[in-house]
Design an enzyme around this catalytic site. Structure first.
Site, PDB file in Angstrom:
ATOM      1  N   GLN A  51      -8.932  -8.780   9.279  1.00 25.14           N
ATOM      2  CA  GLN A  51      -8.818  -9.969  10.118  1.00 25.14           C
ATOM      3  C   GLN A  51      -7.346 -10.339  10.232  1.00 25.14           C
ATOM      4  O   GLN A  51      -6.659 -10.435   9.218  1.00 25.14           O
ATOM      5  CB  GLN A  51      -9.601 -11.130   9.501  1.00 25.14           C
ATOM      6  N   ASN A  79      -9.965  -6.816  -0.162  1.00 29.10           N
ATOM      7  CA  ASN A  79      -8.876  -5.953  -0.619  1.00 29.10           C
ATOM      8  C   ASN A  79      -7.576  -6.710  -0.826  1.00 29.10           C
ATOM      9  O   ASN A  79      -7.028  -6.732  -1.919  1.00 29.10           O
ATOM     10  CB  ASN A  79      -8.630  -4.830   0.389  1.00 29.10           C
ATOM     11  N   ASP A  80      -7.063  -7.297   0.265  1.00 27.66           N
ATOM     12  CA  ASP A  80      -5.709  -7.830   0.201  1.00 27.66           C
ATOM     13  C   ASP A  80      -5.415  -8.798   1.331  1.00 27.66           C
ATOM     14  O   ASP A  80      -6.102  -8.837   2.352  1.00 27.66           O
ATOM     15  CB  ASP A  80      -4.680  -6.688   0.235  1.00 27.66           C
ATOM     16  N   THR A  91      -6.199   0.210  -4.796  1.00 24.27           N
ATOM     17  CA  THR A  91      -6.266   1.623  -4.405  1.00 24.27           C
ATOM     18  C   THR A  91      -6.189   1.785  -2.893  1.00 24.27           C
ATOM     19  O   THR A  91      -6.440   2.878  -2.377  1.00 24.27           O
ATOM     20  CB  THR A  91      -7.564   2.274  -4.923  1.00 24.27           C
ATOM     21  N   ALA A 115      -1.929  -1.330  -0.993  1.00 22.67           N
ATOM     22  CA  ALA A 115      -1.001  -1.594  -2.100  1.00 22.67           C
ATOM     23  C   ALA A 115      -0.589  -0.313  -2.808  1.00 22.67           C
ATOM     24  O   ALA A 115       0.568  -0.163  -3.223  1.00 22.67           O
ATOM     25  CB  ALA A 115      -1.638  -2.567  -3.091  1.00 22.67           C
ATOM     26  N   LEU A 116      -1.512   0.624  -2.942  1.00 21.63           N
ATOM     27  CA  LEU A 116      -1.194   1.891  -3.609  1.00 21.63           C
ATOM     28  C   LEU A 116      -0.198   2.696  -2.790  1.00 21.63           C
ATOM     29  O   LEU A 116       0.765   3.255  -3.327  1.00 21.63           O
ATOM     30  CB  LEU A 116      -2.477   2.688  -3.836  1.00 21.63           C
ATOM     31  N   ASP A 168     -15.246   2.518   3.462  1.00 17.35           N
ATOM     32  CA  ASP A 168     -14.913   1.306   2.717  1.00 17.35           C
ATOM     33  C   ASP A 168     -14.719   0.107   3.641  1.00 17.35           C
ATOM     34  O   ASP A 168     -15.029  -1.026   3.269  1.00 17.35           O
ATOM     35  CB  ASP A 168     -13.650   1.532   1.888  1.00 17.35           C
ATOM     36  N   ALA A 183       8.574  -1.986   1.648  1.00 13.27           N
ATOM     37  CA  ALA A 183       9.927  -1.557   2.017  1.00 13.27           C
ATOM     38  C   ALA A 183      10.943  -2.686   1.851  1.00 13.27           C
ATOM     39  O   ALA A 183      11.592  -3.098   2.810  1.00 13.27           O
ATOM     40  CB  ALA A 183       9.943  -1.037   3.455  1.00 13.27           C
TER      41      ALA A 183
END
Length: 302
Positions: free
Chosen positions: A252, A153-154, A194, A197-198, A79, A218
């Site tokens: 990055q 993704n994020d 997925t 974050a998951l 991925d 956390a």
């Protein structure tokens, strides 16, 4: 939303991208190239892939030029490889097919051992297609943008590995949401739900959903829970304290954030079109990759 393509004219030029840092990637990549070329398609390699595996029989182009010459990109890797090339192709009319040569493979969903059975039909125009959204983010310091990037993704704000918690002030669409003391905060697309974050306790968002998810890492206060917000929301994360915090846009990174720095995240206007074999089903992918249909045995193995 996933849609099935009607029979269309075949893709003429196929770009090949590989996870060239992986051991033994050259042989399967060249095998894939030969298979595709034998069916009458033109081949072009992504330049770094070609340089690292010593390709000489096919032309090689950097990603920006590849996007102008190729009709479809086939990615062999995990991925992470698809995330990287997806950012380069975002907004272009070049769809992406993922062939798994990594570990989990949520997006590179075609096992390499199946590629000879399914890829010819896909390149001939028989496939399932879906559009994935991306994030656009900027780091603003003293009202000046010092870094910007796309994320598939994020976007993740993290504490330093050498200091305590980071303190963040989070606003959505100009409205203050909360101050948070934690190890960090994830802003994720449905695709990224997925991924990190998951593992941080966030929900899975179906890729067809128009939403973003904020997932604390956390948090000091147990009441700081993940929240799904509208896809067109603008998220501003301000670092209020914490030494050497960093922000990551997929792979990055920008390190050494300063107190007062703001990370501004919104959905990008650019998208990536992913192609899957006919019969692809997202829930089947979740079931397979997350082992939802399996139960531990007496020796605690799945």
């Amino acid at each position: 939303m996933t849609s099935r393509a009607n029979a269309t004219s075949p893709f003429k030029t196929v770009a090949l991208v590989g996870r060239y840092s992986a051991a033994n990637i050259a042989a399967p990549l060249l095998e894939l190239a030969s298979c595709i070329a034998a069916r009458g398609h033109d081949i072009v390699f992504e330049r770094e892939t070609a340089l690292n595996i010593g390709v000489q029989d096919y032309p090689a182009l950097p990603p920006d030029e590849m996007a102008r010459h190729a009709d479809v990109a086939v990615v062999l890797g995990g991925d992470g490889t698809l995330l990287g090339i997806g950012r380069h192709l975002a907004g272009a009319s070049v769809p992406v097919i993922g062939v798994n040569h990594g570990r989990l493979g949520f997006m590179t969903d075609i096992p390499f051992e199946d590629v000879h059975n399914v890829l010819p039909d896909m390149l001939a125009g028989q496939y399932e297609a879906e559009t994935r959204s991306l994030l656009q983010a900027q780091v603003v310091r003293d009202d000046e943008t010092i870094f910007s990037a796309l994320a598939f993704n994020d976007v993740v704000v993290n504490r330093s590995g050498f200091s305590g918690m980071v303190e963040l002030a989070v606003s959505v669409d100009g409205f203050f949401m909360y101050n948070q003391r934690s190890d960090g905060l994830i802003v994720s697309t449905p695709t990224g739900s997925t991924a990190y974050a998951l593992s941080a306790g966030g929900p899975i968002l179906h890729p067809a959903l128009s939403g973003l998810v904020l997932v604390p890492i956390a948090p000091h206060a147990l009441s700081n829970r993940p929240i799904v917000i509208p896809h067109d929301a603008e998220v501003v994360i301000q670092v209020t304290s914490g030494r050497d915090a960093s922000v990551n846009f997929d792979m990055q990174s920008l390190t050494s954030l300063l107190p007062g720095d703001r990370i501004v995240v919104r959905r990008s206007e650019r998208t990536v079109r992913l192609l899957h074999p006919v019969g692809y089903n997202y829930y089947a992918t979740l079931r397979k990759k997350l082992h939802w249909h399996e139960y531990p045995t007496e020796d605690n193995r799945l």
